[in-house]
Design a protein around this motif. Structure first.
Motif, PDB file in Angstrom:
ATOM      1  N   ILE A 259      17.688   1.015   2.489  1.00 38.98           N
ATOM      2  CA  ILE A 259      16.698   2.070   2.230  1.00 38.98           C
ATOM      3  C   ILE A 259      15.309   1.462   2.034  1.00 38.98           C
ATOM      4  N   SER A 260      15.236   0.334   1.347  1.00 35.89           N
ATOM      5  CA  SER A 260      13.941  -0.335   1.155  1.00 35.89           C
ATOM      6  C   SER A 260      13.347  -0.774   2.484  1.00 35.89           C
ATOM      7  N   LEU A 261      14.180  -1.333   3.358  1.00 35.69           N
ATOM      8  CA  LEU A 261      13.691  -1.744   4.678  1.00 35.69           C
ATOM      9  C   LEU A 261      13.221  -0.542   5.493  1.00 35.69           C
ATOM     10  N   ALA A 262      13.915   0.580   5.335  1.00 39.81           N
ATOM     11  CA  ALA A 262      13.494   1.798   6.027  1.00 39.81           C
ATOM     12  C   ALA A 262      12.117   2.244   5.543  1.00 39.81           C
ATOM     13  N   PHE A 263      11.862   2.099   4.254  1.00 40.19           N
ATOM     14  CA  PHE A 263      10.535   2.428   3.730  1.00 40.19           C
ATOM     15  C   PHE A 263       9.478   1.478   4.294  1.00 40.19           C
ATOM     16  N   VAL A 264       9.826   0.208   4.444  1.00 41.97           N
ATOM     17  CA  VAL A 264       8.876  -0.748   5.014  1.00 41.97           C
ATOM     18  C   VAL A 264       8.482  -0.331   6.425  1.00 41.97           C
ATOM     19  N   VAL A 265       9.473   0.023   7.239  1.00 41.26           N
ATOM     20  CA  VAL A 265       9.197   0.437   8.614  1.00 41.26           C
ATOM     21  C   VAL A 265       8.369   1.724   8.638  1.00 41.26           C
ATOM     22  N   ALA A 266       8.738   2.688   7.805  1.00 41.30           N
ATOM     23  CA  ALA A 266       8.031   3.966   7.790  1.00 41.30           C
ATOM     24  C   ALA A 266       6.568   3.790   7.387  1.00 41.30           C
ATOM     25  N   VAL A 267       6.318   3.010   6.341  1.00 40.29           N
ATOM     26  CA  VAL A 267       4.939   2.791   5.898  1.00 40.29           C
ATOM     27  C   VAL A 267       4.166   1.992   6.936  1.00 40.29           C
ATOM     28  N   ALA A 268       4.810   1.035   7.600  1.00 38.36           N
ATOM     29  CA  ALA A 268       4.132   0.271   8.651  1.00 38.36           C
ATOM     30  C   ALA A 268       3.668   1.189   9.779  1.00 38.36           C
ATOM     31  N   VAL A 269       4.513   2.137  10.159  1.00 41.78           N
ATOM     32  CA  VAL A 269       4.134   3.099  11.199  1.00 41.78           C
ATOM     33  C   VAL A 269       2.964   3.969  10.733  1.00 41.78           C
ATOM     34  N   ILE A 270       3.015   4.407   9.475  1.00 40.89           N
ATOM     35  CA  ILE A 270       1.922   5.234   8.939  1.00 40.89           C
ATOM     36  C   ILE A 270       0.611   4.453   8.930  1.00 40.89           C
ATOM     37  N   VAL A 271       0.659   3.186   8.509  1.00 37.25           N
ATOM     38  CA  VAL A 271      -0.548   2.364   8.487  1.00 37.25           C
ATOM     39  C   VAL A 271      -1.094   2.176   9.900  1.00 37.25           C
ATOM     40  N   ALA A 272      -0.203   1.962  10.871  1.00 40.02           N
ATOM     41  CA  ALA A 272      -0.651   1.801  12.258  1.00 40.02           C
ATOM     42  C   ALA A 272      -1.333   3.066  12.770  1.00 40.02           C
ATOM     43  N   ILE A 286      -2.748   1.169   2.677  1.00 33.86           N
ATOM     44  CA  ILE A 286      -1.988   0.004   2.218  1.00 33.86           C
ATOM     45  C   ILE A 286      -2.059  -0.097   0.696  1.00 33.86           C
ATOM     46  N   SER A 287      -3.244   0.123   0.142  1.00 30.68           N
ATOM     47  CA  SER A 287      -3.406   0.019  -1.309  1.00 30.68           C
ATOM     48  C   SER A 287      -2.567   1.065  -2.038  1.00 30.68           C
ATOM     49  N   PHE A 288      -2.596   2.308  -1.573  1.00 30.25           N
ATOM     50  CA  PHE A 288      -1.813   3.347  -2.230  1.00 30.25           C
ATOM     51  C   PHE A 288      -0.317   3.123  -2.032  1.00 30.25           C
ATOM     52  N   ALA A 289       0.071   2.616  -0.863  1.00 30.61           N
ATOM     53  CA  ALA A 289       1.485   2.312  -0.634  1.00 30.61           C
ATOM     54  C   ALA A 289       1.967   1.218  -1.583  1.00 30.61           C
ATOM     55  N   ASN A 290       1.129   0.199  -1.803  1.00 25.76           N
ATOM     56  CA  ASN A 290       1.492  -0.867  -2.737  1.00 25.76           C
ATOM     57  C   ASN A 290       1.605  -0.369  -4.165  1.00 25.76           C
ATOM     58  N   SER A 291       0.846   0.669  -4.508  1.00 23.82           N
ATOM     59  CA  SER A 291       0.904   1.216  -5.860  1.00 23.82           C
ATOM     60  C   SER A 291       2.076   2.164  -6.059  1.00 23.82           C
ATOM     61  N   LEU A 292       2.478   2.863  -4.994  1.00 20.99           N
ATOM     62  CA  LEU A 292       3.516   3.883  -5.128  1.00 20.99           C
ATOM     63  C   LEU A 292       4.922   3.346  -4.855  1.00 20.99           C
ATOM     64  N   PHE A 293       5.037   2.337  -3.998  1.00 18.86           N
ATOM     65  CA  PHE A 293       6.392   1.873  -3.658  1.00 18.86           C
ATOM     66  C   PHE A 293       7.159   1.325  -4.860  1.00 18.86           C
ATOM     67  N   PRO A 294       6.519   0.653  -5.844  1.00 17.88           N
ATOM     68  CA  PRO A 294       7.296   0.217  -7.016  1.00 17.88           C
ATOM     69  C   PRO A 294       8.054   1.341  -7.696  1.00 17.88           C
ATOM     70  N   ILE A 295       7.522   2.566  -7.662  1.00 19.68           N
ATOM     71  CA  ILE A 295       8.253   3.697  -8.248  1.00 19.68           C
ATOM     72  C   ILE A 295       9.551   3.934  -7.468  1.00 19.68           C
ATOM     73  N   VAL A 296       9.439   3.906  -6.140  1.00 18.44           N
ATOM     74  CA  VAL A 296      10.632   4.073  -5.299  1.00 18.44           C
ATOM     75  C   VAL A 296      11.609   2.921  -5.521  1.00 18.44           C
ATOM     76  N   ALA A 297      11.081   1.707  -5.606  1.00 24.57           N
ATOM     77  CA  ALA A 297      11.950   0.543  -5.807  1.00 24.57           C
ATOM     78  C   ALA A 297      12.679   0.615  -7.149  1.00 24.57           C
ATOM     79  N   LYS A 298      12.019   1.119  -8.190  1.00 23.65           N
ATOM     80  CA  LYS A 298      12.674   1.252  -9.490  1.00 23.65           C
ATOM     81  C   LYS A 298      13.798   2.275  -9.421  1.00 23.65           C
ATOM     82  N   ILE A 299      13.567   3.370  -8.710  1.00 25.21           N
ATOM     83  CA  ILE A 299      14.624   4.377  -8.569  1.00 25.21           C
ATOM     84  C   ILE A 299      15.831   3.783  -7.846  1.00 25.21           C
ATOM     85  N   LEU A 300      15.578   3.025  -6.790  1.00 21.26           N
ATOM     86  CA  LEU A 300      16.681   2.405  -6.054  1.00 21.26           C
ATOM     87  C   LEU A 300      17.400   1.363  -6.904  1.00 21.26           C
TER      88      LEU A 300
END
Length: 877
Positions: A259-272, A286-300
């Protein structure tokens, strides 16, 4: 003449791949490698220094990860270690695989807490009143109320859930559970170190029970090889995950990683996609993704089972670090055209790197300092909280993790190392960013954030060993490819000059911008050549000048020499990093079968019981509804000195979940069932009472039994299940609320306050009644008859069916709860003050009618002359 159209190409004149530039970059690489080694030595020295400065439970304790399934008595473990090593066992905790039961009990407490907050002031909380109240609420509901109940459960849903939980707990409490972990704390450090040195074996050796690998005298029960290790800090133990199997842990880890890798791919596409509208927008994304992903990572990560916070933090570190590294550094390189690496403009690589640093520096630190969510809770929600408990939770601050803070640092370092070859000034930008981040983090940790578990130096070591070495390898390898790509224009010079290009020309680029160009005779022409030799069709490792295709040479002689040197260096650095990883893997495999133990620091010569601020291993579960953790073990046999927290308003027994099971399964025939349903903990201070014999159960000191000695007598009557609401008009902040331990089929009054007056650790819990002038003896009270929860309800109690909430537990007069013959006692003549909040005439009425439930007062301790109600009487005010 006829209009001619010719093709022109923009030639970059930047020659950054000179030997001088390359030598400076190589020197930076060498300095970073030496600094990493020096940092490792410094951290190891500081770990020993900090360990010697503060004594913690880890310095005195061991953990046994493979106890026999039926070895659940702490007395047996105490006898084993003391007979083999002549030590003094101060504390012993045995955990069992009852996580489903404990989680159900914790949820039940939360449901009761929510009912308390929602119920009307002054309403009784017995079975009938709650059911009636829930039915009325559900009957009056309209469409909006129904929708709200789906979002936030109301009284009907909570009562239904409480019924289900009661039945679930009654079933789970009767199951047989096995021992999962044993934590033993000894009186001195030398005792702990001697035991680990003598008994330390590899986990696989213990798993295969190789009795020949250890002294036969050290076999538990003469036949079992124990897996003994130094215990981690008590605050880092995840008590509900100790019994999860290795296979289940791997399944959970695999799912969360995917699931984490899927988020990496999804955010990479959004940034592109965002970068198509500008590099600044991509940097913000990129800055907002770096701030928000830790919340997702904690849930996982919360879904995963880890025996300690150390394992959880390492898993969280890996997820966040990979996400931030890929999204911050690698994705921006992939989506930027090769020829836009060095060209000027807002949409090119160097500008994007600067924007990423700037936006991350500003947005992350500004959000962290202002902390809008926590400040909203503190300054808006907390003053409007309905209870002191709720206000305390809202004021507790933001929860942070060491892993997230380390990944924030490694992200900056990785971005710097990745681009330093083409952007040398990034070192200075990184230093400023890290300087500001340090002081912002320091402010947050000291002022606004909630305290984190004491994970020690494990995350720092994990970051240094694996991610810092990976960053150094990335610096060497990526820099060699950056230098090979200069001048990043995909043009290779020809030895010919085309006369058709001689003269002055008006050139229009792809964006419609026009400029003039002058081509003089004998000026060389260029043809297209692919200068990219990184991952792809032209990939070569290590990079060298020979990687240039035949007939397409773009490197200068100095550049070819630099690329050759850097290619060799990158191969050497990669080999060293791989050797470090291989050594770590080898050591991990070696530790599976053989054991080595080296204590950190020297023995400080201080006894465990002499340390003022120290705690022991007490199974507990955290809840978002309570300020302090709920205890998953009976704490009757421990002293308050081994807790690392203390509630100023309640005793530790209030948080004891074993009380709930005792009340749900009340009765002598269920006492053994309640005892076996939980792990056990014992505390044997030096010069304290000796342990009981193995196999003999200690004398229970349950709050439901009158055998517990009281610290002082009160002129009050006492009910084992009924809790009264009290507060003082003179002291408005001393509001007290119902006991979450108490059965909901007993009469309780609710007034919306969270702190219960009922203390399960105090036997004589009750309230005096009537008015009393200072200096006068309290009035004599006739012990009331059996409490009738159906009084004035119109219900035929004699023919009433068993309470569906608690079965026969509503009977207060079975077994030990028979009324005492000596119901009245005569004491001394001293008295302390007692303040009454309710001066109404009903306050002197000692009846148990419904009107009396509203009476309330607060009291301090009192010992009065004359007659006082005995512990056996039952009365509600």
């Amino acid at each position: 003449g006829e209009l001619q159209t010719l093709m022109f190409a923009m030639k970059n004149t930047c020659d950054g791949a000179t030997m001088n530039v390359g030598i400076v970059n190589l020197a930076s690489l060498g300095f970073i490698m030496l600094a990493t080694v020096a940092l490792s030595a410094y951290q190891k020295r500081k770990v020993v220094e900090f360990d010697e400065q503060e004594q913690t439970a880890q310095d005195y304790s061991i953990e046994i990860s493979n106890p026999p399934k039926d070895a659940t008595e702490p007395e047996e473990w105490k006898k084993f270690f003391e007979s083999r090593f002549g030590v003094h066992t101060t504390c012993c905790t045995v955990t069992i695989d009852n996580d489903l039961l404990v989680n159900a009990l914790a949820e039940r407490r939360e449901v009761l807490h929510q009912i308390e907050e929602k119920i009307k002031e002054g309403a009784a909380a017995n079975t009938l009143s709650l059911s009636e109240y829930a039915a009325k609420v559900e009957h009056r509901r309209g469409l909006i109320g129904y929708i709200k109940s789906r979002i936030s459960p109301g009284i009907p849903e909570l009562v239904d859930r409480l019924t289900v939980l009661n039945q679930k707990i009654q079933g789970l409490a009767q199951q047989n559970y096995r021992a999962t972990r044993v934590f033993c704390t000894f009186e001195t450090e030398s005792m702990q170190r001697d035991i680990i040195s003598e008994m330390k074996v590899g986990p696989m050796t213990a798993h295969m029970n190789n009795v020949h690998a250890i002294n036969p005298n050290l076999l538990f029960r003469g036949e079992i090889v124990l897996d003994v290790r130094e215990a981690e800090e008590p605050s880092t133990i995840r008590w509900m995950d100790l019994d999860v199997s290795w296979s289940n842990k791997m399944k959970q880890l695999s799912v969360t990683t995917l699931i984490s890798l899927a988020f990496v791919v999804a955010v990479a596409v959004i940034v592109a996609l965002v970068r198509l509208h500008g590099a600044a927008y991509a940097a913000l994304a990129i800055s907002f993704a770096n701030s928000l992903f830790p919340i997702v990572a904690k849930i996982l990560t919360n879904v995963e089972a880890h025996a300690s916070e150390t394992g959880k933090q390492c898993s969280l570190f890996v997820k966040i670090a990979i996400f931030r590294w890929v999204v911050t550094a690698i994705v921006i390189t992939i989506i930027t055209p090769f020829t836009s690496t060095l060209t000027r403009g807002p949409d090119h690589l160097l500008q994007s790197i600067w924007l990423i640093f700037f936006t991350d520096l500003v947005t992350s630190n500004v959000l962290q300092i202002f902390d809008p969510v926590s400040n909203f809770k503190r300054h808006f929600l907390a003053p409007r909280a309905k209870s002191q408990e709720r206000m305390n939770l809202l004021m507790s601050g933001t929860e942070y993790t060491i892993a997230e803070r380390f990944t924030n640092m490694t992200k900056q370092l990785f971005l710097t190392f990745y681009y330093c070859a083409i952007y040398p000034s990034i070192f200075f930008i990184c230093s400023v960013t890290l300087f500001i981040n340090f002081y912002v983090d320091k402010f947050s940790i000291m002022r606004t954030w909630k305290p984190a578990p004491m994970v020690g130096a494990s995350i720092a070591k994990f970051s240094r060993v694996y991610f810092m070495t990976t960053s150094v390898a990335a610096l060497a390898i990526v820099s060699s490819y950056w230098f090979s790509g200069f001048p990043y224009d995909n043009l290779c010079a020809d030895n010919t000059s085309h006369s058709a290009y001689y003269g002055n020309w008006q050139v229009t680029d792809g964006n419609g911008q026009t400029s003039s160009a002058v081509v003089e005779p004998n000026q060389r022409s260029y043809h297209f050549c692919n200068q990219y030799i990184g991952p792809g069709q032209n990939f070569k490792f290590p990079v060298s000048a020979g990687a240039q295709p035949s007939g397409s040479k773009w490197m200068t002689s100095s550049q070819e020499q630099l690329v050759g040197i850097y290619g060799i260096v990158s191969a050497v650095v990669l080999g060293l990093v791989c050797a470090v990883f291989a050594y770590r893997i080898f050591r991990l495999c070696q530790k599976l079968f053989s054991a080595s133990y080296k204590p950190a620091g020297s023995d400080q010569g201080m006894n465990f019981s002499e340390v003022g601020t120290i705690s022991s291993y007490i199974p507990q579960v955290k809840s978002e509804q309570f300020t302090y953790p709920l205890l998953a073990v009976n704490v009757d046999y421990v002293g308050e000195s081994i807790f690392d927290w203390s509630d100023p308003a309640r005793s530790h027994s209030y948080y004891d979940l074993t009380r709930d099971v005792e009340q749900l399964l009340k009765g002598d025939e269920n006492e053994e069932t309640c005892y076996r349903a939980f792990g056990q903990i014992r505390h044997w201070p030096p010069n304290g009472p000796d342990a009981v014999e193995v196999g003999e159960k200690p004398r229970r000191r349950s709050s439901l039994r009158r055998s517990k000695e009281s610290a002082f007598k009160r002129n009050v009557s006492w009910s084992s299940k009924v809790t009264c609401k009290t507060y003082s008009k003179d002291v408005p902040m001393t509001h007290e609320s119902f006991n979450a331990n108490a059965s909901t089929n007993q009469g309780m009054n609710f007034d919306g306050h969270a702190a219960p007056i009922f203390d399960p650790h105090t036997q004589n819990e009750a309230r005096g009644f009537g008015k009393q002038n200072e200096g006068e003896a309290p009035p004599q009270v006739t012990p009331p008859q059996h409490f009738d929860q159906y009084h004035n309800t119109g219900v035929d109690q004699a023919n009433q069916q068993t309470d569906p909430f608690y079965g026969e537990s509503q009977n207060q007069y079975d077994g030990h709860d028979q009324q005492s013959e000596n119901s009245l006692q005569t004491g001394g003549s001293s008295s302390t003050s007692s303040a009454y909040a309710d001066n109404s005439s009903e306050g002197s009425d000692s009846g148990d009618s419904e009107e009396d439930y509203g009476g309330s007062f607060s009291e301090e301790s009192q010992t009065t002359a004359g007659t006082s109600a005995s512990e056996g009487s039952r009365h509600i005010t």
